[in-house]
Design a protein around this motif. Structure first.
Motif, PDB file in Angstrom:
ATOM      1  N   GLU A  11       0.834  -1.209   0.000  1.00  0.00           N
ATOM      2  CA  GLU A  11       0.000   0.000   0.000  1.00  0.00           C
ATOM      3  C   GLU A  11       0.872   1.264   0.000  1.00  0.00           C
ATOM      4  O   GLU A  11       0.551   2.239  -0.676  1.00  0.00           O
ATOM      5  N   CYS A  12       1.945   1.221   0.755  1.00  0.00           N
ATOM      6  CA  CYS A  12       2.842   2.379   0.794  1.00  0.00           C
ATOM      7  C   CYS A  12       3.522   2.588  -0.555  1.00  0.00           C
ATOM      8  O   CYS A  12       3.652   3.728  -1.017  1.00  0.00           O
ATOM      9  N   LEU A  13       3.944   1.505  -1.171  1.00  0.00           N
ATOM     10  CA  LEU A  13       4.582   1.610  -2.479  1.00  0.00           C
ATOM     11  C   LEU A  13       3.596   2.142  -3.511  1.00  0.00           C
ATOM     12  O   LEU A  13       3.930   3.026  -4.317  1.00  0.00           O
ATOM     13  N   GLN A  14       2.374   1.638  -3.476  1.00  0.00           N
ATOM     14  CA  GLN A  14       1.339   2.112  -4.392  1.00  0.00           C
ATOM     15  C   GLN A  14       1.031   3.590  -4.127  1.00  0.00           C
ATOM     16  O   GLN A  14       0.847   4.377  -5.067  1.00  0.00           O
ATOM     17  N   SER A  15       1.000   3.978  -2.874  1.00  0.00           N
ATOM     18  CA  SER A  15       0.750   5.367  -2.509  1.00  0.00           C
ATOM     19  C   SER A  15       1.881   6.262  -3.017  1.00  0.00           C
ATOM     20  O   SER A  15       1.637   7.364  -3.521  1.00  0.00           O
TER      21      SER A  15
ATOM     22  N   TRP B  54       3.992  10.149  -7.012  1.00  0.00           N
ATOM     23  CA  TRP B  54       4.909  10.441  -8.106  1.00  0.00           C
ATOM     24  C   TRP B  54       4.124  10.810  -9.367  1.00  0.00           C
ATOM     25  O   TRP B  54       4.457  11.786 -10.050  1.00  0.00           O
ATOM     26  N   ALA B  55       3.086  10.061  -9.659  1.00  0.00           N
ATOM     27  CA  ALA B  55       2.267  10.358 -10.836  1.00  0.00           C
ATOM     28  C   ALA B  55       1.634  11.748 -10.718  1.00  0.00           C
ATOM     29  O   ALA B  55       1.593  12.508 -11.697  1.00  0.00           O
ATOM     30  N   GLU B  56       1.162  12.095  -9.526  1.00  0.00           N
ATOM     31  CA  GLU B  56       0.564  13.412  -9.307  1.00  0.00           C
ATOM     32  C   GLU B  56       1.594  14.520  -9.505  1.00  0.00           C
ATOM     33  O   GLU B  56       1.318  15.531 -10.150  1.00  0.00           O
ATOM     34  N   LEU B  57       2.787  14.319  -8.965  1.00  0.00           N
ATOM     35  CA  LEU B  57       3.843  15.322  -9.114  1.00  0.00           C
ATOM     36  C   LEU B  57       4.216  15.513 -10.582  1.00  0.00           C
ATOM     37  O   LEU B  57       4.337  16.643 -11.072  1.00  0.00           O
TER      38      LEU B  57
ATOM     39  N   GLU C 192       3.988  18.616 -15.677  1.00  0.00           N
ATOM     40  CA  GLU C 192       3.650  18.688 -17.102  1.00  0.00           C
ATOM     41  C   GLU C 192       2.608  19.768 -17.361  1.00  0.00           C
ATOM     42  O   GLU C 192       2.671  20.460 -18.371  1.00  0.00           O
ATOM     43  N   LYS C 193       1.643  19.921 -16.455  1.00  0.00           N
ATOM     44  CA  LYS C 193       0.629  20.978 -16.607  1.00  0.00           C
ATOM     45  C   LYS C 193       1.285  22.345 -16.640  1.00  0.00           C
ATOM     46  O   LYS C 193       0.918  23.200 -17.445  1.00  0.00           O
ATOM     47  N   LEU C 194       2.235  22.560 -15.746  1.00  0.00           N
ATOM     48  CA  LEU C 194       2.887  23.863 -15.690  1.00  0.00           C
ATOM     49  C   LEU C 194       3.749  24.134 -16.916  1.00  0.00           C
ATOM     50  O   LEU C 194       3.814  25.257 -17.404  1.00  0.00           O
ATOM     51  N   VAL C 195       4.391  23.093 -17.416  1.00  0.00           N
ATOM     52  CA  VAL C 195       5.235  23.273 -18.597  1.00  0.00           C
ATOM     53  C   VAL C 195       4.383  23.597 -19.817  1.00  0.00           C
ATOM     54  O   VAL C 195       4.755  24.417 -20.654  1.00  0.00           O
ATOM     55  N   ARG C 196       3.207  22.963 -19.904  1.00  0.00           N
ATOM     56  CA  ARG C 196       2.356  23.132 -21.087  1.00  0.00           C
ATOM     57  C   ARG C 196       1.243  24.156 -20.889  1.00  0.00           C
ATOM     58  O   ARG C 196       0.476  24.411 -21.804  1.00  0.00           O
ATOM     59  N   ALA C 197       1.140  24.722 -19.707  1.00  0.00           N
ATOM     60  CA  ALA C 197       0.031  25.628 -19.403  1.00  0.00           C
ATOM     61  C   ALA C 197       0.109  26.894 -20.239  1.00  0.00           C
ATOM     62  O   ALA C 197       1.125  27.575 -20.256  1.00  0.00           O
ATOM     63  N   SER C 198      -0.974  27.194 -20.919  1.00  0.00           N
ATOM     64  CA  SER C 198      -1.019  28.422 -21.697  1.00  0.00           C
ATOM     65  C   SER C 198      -1.778  29.520 -20.960  1.00  0.00           C
ATOM     66  O   SER C 198      -1.620  30.685 -21.269  1.00  0.00           O
ATOM     67  N   GLU C 199      -2.587  29.130 -19.968  1.00  0.00           N
ATOM     68  CA  GLU C 199      -3.351  30.138 -19.232  1.00  0.00           C
ATOM     69  C   GLU C 199      -2.521  30.782 -18.119  1.00  0.00           C
ATOM     70  O   GLU C 199      -2.897  31.793 -17.561  1.00  0.00           O
TER      71      GLU C 199
ATOM     72  N   MET D 290      11.988  10.775  -4.124  1.00  0.00           N
ATOM     73  CA  MET D 290      10.861  11.519  -4.671  1.00  0.00           C
ATOM     74  C   MET D 290      10.903  12.968  -4.190  1.00  0.00           C
ATOM     75  O   MET D 290      10.654  13.898  -4.955  1.00  0.00           O
ATOM     76  N   GLU D 291      11.269  13.158  -2.942  1.00  0.00           N
ATOM     77  CA  GLU D 291      11.376  14.509  -2.410  1.00  0.00           C
ATOM     78  C   GLU D 291      12.539  15.263  -3.068  1.00  0.00           C
ATOM     79  O   GLU D 291      12.438  16.461  -3.342  1.00  0.00           O
ATOM     80  N   GLU D 292      13.629  14.576  -3.358  1.00  0.00           N
ATOM     81  CA  GLU D 292      14.758  15.206  -4.052  1.00  0.00           C
ATOM     82  C   GLU D 292      14.347  15.665  -5.457  1.00  0.00           C
ATOM     83  O   GLU D 292      14.699  16.765  -5.882  1.00  0.00           O
ATOM     84  N   VAL D 293      13.607  14.804  -6.158  1.00  0.00           N
ATOM     85  CA  VAL D 293      13.144  15.169  -7.499  1.00  0.00           C
ATOM     86  C   VAL D 293      12.217  16.382  -7.424  1.00  0.00           C
ATOM     87  O   VAL D 293      12.307  17.302  -8.238  1.00  0.00           O
ATOM     88  N   GLN D 294      11.343  16.408  -6.430  1.00  0.00           N
ATOM     89  CA  GLN D 294      10.450  17.552  -6.238  1.00  0.00           C
ATOM     90  C   GLN D 294      11.258  18.824  -6.007  1.00  0.00           C
ATOM     91  O   GLN D 294      10.917  19.882  -6.529  1.00  0.00           O
TER      92      GLN D 294
END
Length: 171
Positions: free
Chosen positions: A61-65, A70-73, A78-85, A130-134
Motif C-alpha cells: 500500500e505504501c509503495l502504491q501510494s 509520483w504520478a501526481e507530481l 507537465e501541466k505547468l510546462v504546457r500551461a497556456s493560461e 521523490m522529495e529530491e526530485v520535487q
C-alpha cells in the motif's frame, strides 16, 4: 618605514573607524534580517514531518501510494510546462502552491508507512528520492519563471501581434 598617505589625516582616524564599524554593523544586521526572513519563508512552505501514525499501511500500500504521489507530481509538472493560461513569469508561484499541497500529502503518507523500520529501508529511499526530485522541479520552475519567463511572455506577445496583423490583412 612606509610613508603614510597624505589624504588620510590622522586626526580623522576615529571617524573613519566609526564609519567602517557602523557600515559593518549595518551590513551584518541586513544579512541577518535577510537570512531570518528567507528561513521563515522556506519553513512556511515546507510542512514538518508528522509523527508515526497509529495505523500503519502495508508495504504494498505504501509503495502504491508513493507511485500515486509520483504520478501526481509528474502530472502537475507537465501541466505547468504546457500551461497556456499561466503566464511563464507566474509558473514559480503556481508551482509553490502545488509543491506545498503535494508535500503535505507526502508527509501524511510517510507517517502511515513506518519508514524508520529496517524492513522498509527501500521504501524510505523511494520517498527520499521523490522529495529530491520535487526539489529539483522547484528549482526548475523558479529558473524557468525568472530566466526564461520574460522571454516567453515577449514571444507570445509578438505572436499575438503578428496574428492580429495577419487577421487585418487577410491570408
Amino acid at each position: 618605514m612606509s610613508v603614510s598617505d597624505p589624504r588620510k589625516d590622522p586626526q580623522y582616524r576615529p571617524f573613519r573607524a566609526a564609519t567602517y564599524g557602523g557600515y559593518l554593523i549595518l551590513v551584518t544586521l541586513f544579512c541577518l534580517w535577510l537570512i531570518v526572513n528567507v528561513s521563515r519563508s522556506v519553513a512556511s512552505m515546507t510542512p514538518e514531518r508528522l509523527p508515526a501514525a497509529e495505523q500503519v499501511l502495508s508495504y504494498g500500500e505504501c509503495l502504491q501510494s508513493a507511485q500515486g504521489l509520483w504520478a501526481e507530481l509528474e502530472t502537475e509538472r507537465e501541466k505547468l510546462v504546457r500551461a497556456s493560461e499561466i503566464a511563464p513569469r507566474d509558473v514559480d508561484q503556481q508551482w509553490m502552491r502545488v509543491r506545498t499541497g503535494w508535500l503535505q500529502k507526502l508527509r501524511e503518507r510517510e507517517s502511515h508507512c513506518a519508514l524508520n523500520s529496517r524492513e522498509r529501508s527501500e521504501l524510505r529511499t523511494v520517498f527520499r528520492r521523490m522529495e529530491e526530485v520535487q526539489d529539483l522541479y522547484t528549482i526548475h520552475a523558479v529558473q524557468y519563471a525568472d530566466e526564461v519567463g520574460g522571454a516567453v511572455d515577449a514571444l507570445q506577445t509578438a505572436f499575438a501581434a503578428a496574428r492580429q496583423k495577419n487577421g487585418n490583412h487577410g491570408p
